[in-house]
Design a protein around this motif. Sequence first.
Motif, PDB file in Angstrom:
ATOM      1  N   ARG A   7       0.856  -1.178   0.000  1.00  0.00           N
ATOM      2  CA  ARG A   7       0.000   0.000   0.000  1.00  0.00           C
ATOM      3  C   ARG A   7       0.894   1.230   0.000  1.00  0.00           C
ATOM      4  NH1 ARG A   7      -5.329  -0.791   1.643  1.00  0.00           N
ATOM      5  NH2 ARG A   7      -5.377   1.302   2.483  1.00  0.00           N
ATOM      6  N   GLU A   9       1.903   3.891   1.717  1.00  0.00           N
ATOM      7  CA  GLU A   9       1.921   4.435   3.068  1.00  0.00           C
ATOM      8  C   GLU A   9       3.348   4.409   3.588  1.00  0.00           C
ATOM      9  OE1 GLU A   9      -0.805   1.884   5.164  1.00  0.00           O
ATOM     10  OE2 GLU A   9       0.492   0.148   5.004  1.00  0.00           O
ATOM     11  N   GLU A  43      -6.325  12.114   0.330  1.00  0.00           N
ATOM     12  CA  GLU A  43      -7.153  11.202  -0.458  1.00  0.00           C
ATOM     13  C   GLU A  43      -7.309   9.863   0.249  1.00  0.00           C
ATOM     14  OE1 GLU A  43      -5.670   9.475  -4.235  1.00  0.00           O
ATOM     15  OE2 GLU A  43      -3.757  10.413  -3.751  1.00  0.00           O
ATOM     16  N   ARG A  44      -6.300   9.431   0.989  1.00  0.00           N
ATOM     17  CA  ARG A  44      -6.402   8.173   1.719  1.00  0.00           C
ATOM     18  C   ARG A  44      -7.275   8.329   2.957  1.00  0.00           C
ATOM     19  NH1 ARG A  44      -2.962   8.257  -1.664  1.00  0.00           N
ATOM     20  NH2 ARG A  44      -2.389   6.411  -2.795  1.00  0.00           N
ATOM     21  N   GLU A  45      -7.173   9.461   3.643  1.00  0.00           N
ATOM     22  CA  GLU A  45      -8.038   9.701   4.798  1.00  0.00           C
ATOM     23  C   GLU A  45      -9.503   9.715   4.375  1.00  0.00           C
ATOM     24  OE1 GLU A  45      -6.558  13.371   6.404  1.00  0.00           O
ATOM     25  OE2 GLU A  45      -4.801  12.398   7.282  1.00  0.00           O
ATOM     26  N   GLY A  47     -10.621   8.067   1.834  1.00  0.00           N
ATOM     27  CA  GLY A  47     -10.923   6.758   1.260  1.00  0.00           C
ATOM     28  C   GLY A  47     -11.345   6.808  -0.198  1.00  0.00           C
ATOM     29  N   ILE A  48     -10.829   7.819  -0.929  1.00  0.00           N
ATOM     30  CA  ILE A  48     -11.245   7.997  -2.320  1.00  0.00           C
ATOM     31  C   ILE A  48     -10.138   7.684  -3.318  1.00  0.00           C
ATOM     32  CG2 ILE A  48     -13.040   9.681  -1.768  1.00  0.00           C
ATOM     33  CD1 ILE A  48     -11.076  11.917  -2.561  1.00  0.00           C
ATOM     34  N   GLN A  49      -9.042   7.095  -2.853  1.00  0.00           N
ATOM     35  CA  GLN A  49      -7.895   6.868  -3.734  1.00  0.00           C
ATOM     36  C   GLN A  49      -8.191   5.927  -4.889  1.00  0.00           C
ATOM     37  OE1 GLN A  49      -8.058   5.942  -0.541  1.00  0.00           O
ATOM     38  NE2 GLN A  49      -7.161   3.920  -0.233  1.00  0.00           N
ATOM     39  N   SER A  99      -6.224  -0.336  -4.434  1.00  0.00           N
ATOM     40  CA  SER A  99      -5.718  -0.920  -3.197  1.00  0.00           C
ATOM     41  C   SER A  99      -4.595  -0.105  -2.574  1.00  0.00           C
ATOM     42  CB  SER A  99      -5.226  -2.348  -3.451  1.00  0.00           C
ATOM     43  OG  SER A  99      -4.081  -2.345  -4.282  1.00  0.00           O
TER      44      SER A  99
END
Length: 100
Positions: A7, A9, A43-45, A47-49, A99
């Motif tokens: 991922r 991160e 964008e990850r916070e 959840g739209i990535q 993902s």
Amino acid sequence: MTDGGRRLEGALLEECAEWIWEQIQEEGLFVPGELIELILTTERELGIQGSPLPEIAAGVAAAFREQSHLLSPTDEQAIAAVLGWEDEFLGLADIPRASS
């Protein structure tokens, strides 16, 4: 080759942000590295990535406005440029956007 559950991160997100910064600099644009990381983490916070790029850009811009960040047309162009280069990085890293 599969992504093996990788991922975007931690250290990989930082590497992506640095790579994006280099690509954008080569285009003659200036986008602070901190803004690039903020776009990627926002964008990850949210959840739209995994959404289409225009939806991600709109979502990130809306979140920035809600957080009282001032946005100009140039800022919105920067968001779109960062997301485009992020897509390229994900492709090179063989990580599906959904993902990431």
